[in-house]
Design a protein around this motif. Sequence first.
Motif, PDB file in Angstrom:
ATOM      1  N   ILE A  66     -14.502  11.095   8.228  1.00  0.00           N
ATOM      2  CA  ILE A  66     -14.357  10.161   7.115  1.00  0.00           C
ATOM      3  C   ILE A  66     -14.429   8.727   7.627  1.00  0.00           C
ATOM      4  O   ILE A  66     -14.035   8.442   8.756  1.00  0.00           O
ATOM      5  N   SER A  67     -14.938   7.843   6.783  1.00  0.00           N
ATOM      6  CA  SER A  67     -14.891   6.399   7.006  1.00  0.00           C
ATOM      7  C   SER A  67     -15.019   5.739   5.644  1.00  0.00           C
ATOM      8  O   SER A  67     -15.537   6.343   4.704  1.00  0.00           O
ATOM      9  N   GLY A  68     -14.537   4.507   5.525  1.00  0.00           N
ATOM     10  CA  GLY A  68     -14.659   3.839   4.235  1.00  0.00           C
ATOM     11  C   GLY A  68     -13.918   2.534   4.176  1.00  0.00           C
ATOM     12  O   GLY A  68     -13.380   2.045   5.174  1.00  0.00           O
ATOM     13  N   SER A  69     -13.869   1.970   2.968  1.00  0.00           N
ATOM     14  CA  SER A  69     -13.186   0.701   2.767  1.00  0.00           C
ATOM     15  C   SER A  69     -12.757   0.579   1.305  1.00  0.00           C
ATOM     16  O   SER A  69     -13.229   1.321   0.443  1.00  0.00           O
ATOM     17  N   GLY A  70     -11.860  -0.373   1.076  1.00  0.00           N
ATOM     18  CA  GLY A  70     -11.394  -0.593  -0.285  1.00  0.00           C
ATOM     19  C   GLY A  70     -10.570  -1.847  -0.380  1.00  0.00           C
ATOM     20  O   GLY A  70     -10.383  -2.569   0.597  1.00  0.00           O
ATOM     21  N   SER A  71     -10.065  -2.105  -1.583  1.00  0.00           N
ATOM     22  CA  SER A  71      -9.209  -3.265  -1.803  1.00  0.00           C
ATOM     23  C   SER A  71      -8.209  -2.960  -2.911  1.00  0.00           C
ATOM     24  O   SER A  71      -8.474  -2.169  -3.805  1.00  0.00           O
ATOM     25  N   ILE A  72      -7.056  -3.595  -2.792  1.00  0.00           N
ATOM     26  CA  ILE A  72      -5.997  -3.432  -3.779  1.00  0.00           C
ATOM     27  C   ILE A  72      -6.006  -4.655  -4.699  1.00  0.00           C
ATOM     28  O   ILE A  72      -6.294  -5.771  -4.249  1.00  0.00           O
ATOM     29  N   ASN A  73      -5.718  -4.456  -5.981  1.00  0.00           N
ATOM     30  CA  ASN A  73      -5.737  -5.592  -6.898  1.00  0.00           C
ATOM     31  C   ASN A  73      -4.506  -6.476  -6.684  1.00  0.00           C
ATOM     32  O   ASN A  73      -3.587  -6.124  -5.945  1.00  0.00           O
ATOM     33  N   SER A  74      -4.490  -7.623  -7.344  1.00  0.00           N
ATOM     34  CA  SER A  74      -3.438  -8.612  -7.109  1.00  0.00           C
ATOM     35  C   SER A  74      -2.058  -8.136  -7.557  1.00  0.00           C
ATOM     36  O   SER A  74      -1.049  -8.622  -7.054  1.00  0.00           O
TER      37      SER A  74
ATOM     38  N   TRP B 238       0.815  -1.214   0.000  1.00  0.00           N
ATOM     39  CA  TRP B 238       0.000   0.000   0.000  1.00  0.00           C
ATOM     40  C   TRP B 238       0.852   1.270   0.000  1.00  0.00           C
ATOM     41  O   TRP B 238       0.351   2.352  -0.330  1.00  0.00           O
ATOM     42  N   LEU B 239       2.101   1.180   0.387  1.00  0.00           N
ATOM     43  CA  LEU B 239       2.930   2.359   0.626  1.00  0.00           C
ATOM     44  C   LEU B 239       3.308   3.091  -0.650  1.00  0.00           C
ATOM     45  O   LEU B 239       3.454   2.492  -1.707  1.00  0.00           O
ATOM     46  N   GLY B 240       3.471   4.413  -0.514  1.00  0.00           N
ATOM     47  CA  GLY B 240       3.956   5.218  -1.622  1.00  0.00           C
ATOM     48  C   GLY B 240       2.933   6.213  -2.129  1.00  0.00           C
ATOM     49  O   GLY B 240       1.879   6.423  -1.524  1.00  0.00           O
ATOM     50  N   ALA B 241       3.280   6.848  -3.238  1.00  0.00           N
ATOM     51  CA  ALA B 241       2.419   7.865  -3.855  1.00  0.00           C
ATOM     52  C   ALA B 241       1.428   7.204  -4.810  1.00  0.00           C
ATOM     53  O   ALA B 241       1.780   6.275  -5.528  1.00  0.00           O
ATOM     54  N   TRP B 242       0.217   7.721  -4.816  1.00  0.00           N
ATOM     55  CA  TRP B 242      -0.862   7.237  -5.672  1.00  0.00           C
ATOM     56  C   TRP B 242      -1.582   8.441  -6.283  1.00  0.00           C
ATOM     57  O   TRP B 242      -1.623   9.509  -5.683  1.00  0.00           O
TER      58      TRP B 242
ATOM     59  N   ILE C 277      -1.843   2.002   8.383  1.00  0.00           N
ATOM     60  CA  ILE C 277      -1.224   2.943   7.448  1.00  0.00           C
ATOM     61  C   ILE C 277      -1.769   4.337   7.727  1.00  0.00           C
ATOM     62  O   ILE C 277      -2.820   4.494   8.345  1.00  0.00           O
ATOM     63  N   THR C 278      -1.058   5.337   7.234  1.00  0.00           N
ATOM     64  CA  THR C 278      -1.486   6.730   7.303  1.00  0.00           C
ATOM     65  C   THR C 278      -1.605   7.235   5.872  1.00  0.00           C
ATOM     66  O   THR C 278      -0.698   7.025   5.062  1.00  0.00           O
ATOM     67  N   ILE C 279      -2.720   7.879   5.572  1.00  0.00           N
ATOM     68  CA  ILE C 279      -2.978   8.393   4.227  1.00  0.00           C
ATOM     69  C   ILE C 279      -3.021   9.912   4.300  1.00  0.00           C
ATOM     70  O   ILE C 279      -3.739  10.474   5.133  1.00  0.00           O
ATOM     71  N   THR C 280      -2.272  10.583   3.442  1.00  0.00           N
ATOM     72  CA  THR C 280      -2.311  12.044   3.395  1.00  0.00           C
ATOM     73  C   THR C 280      -2.990  12.490   2.102  1.00  0.00           C
ATOM     74  O   THR C 280      -2.774  11.910   1.044  1.00  0.00           O
TER      75      THR C 280
END
Length: 140
Positions: A106-114, A40-44, A71-74
């Motif tokens: 804020i609240s939410g959810s998600g998923s990262i692809n394979s 998950w880490l890094g710039a997106w 994790i922390t998201i900015t």
Amino acid sequence: MKSAKLKSLKRLTRILGLSVFLFLVACEEDPINVDDRTQWLGAWVCNETSGDFAPQSYTITVYEGVQLDEITITGLHNEGTSWTIDANVYNRQLQIPSQTVDGLTISGSGSINSTGEQVNMTFTFNDGTGADNVVAYWTR
């Protein structure tokens, strides 16, 4: 006399066998702690496809949190790099527990692809004027 010694020897063998079994079971290794954060880490680049301000696109950055699942998201919801929220990850799942930072909830959810190259997520953002239900995806 020979049969009494043989019985004692058999009993001793059973006791030793049971002791070895119990020792091996008692020495079972603890599960290995896996750090799921690295993917998950890094710039997106976050692209919001629905919500009050959609479409909009902006950069976010993900950093390691304190715990192995944190994790922390900015910058999410285009709030700038000084606006940070915390989230939890497990394998390919992301959970943003409800939190209020600088008066914004804020609240939410998600998923990262394979392949680790895209995240699909939904989140609810409220600046005090009402809930903004957002659908977004992140890409590297």
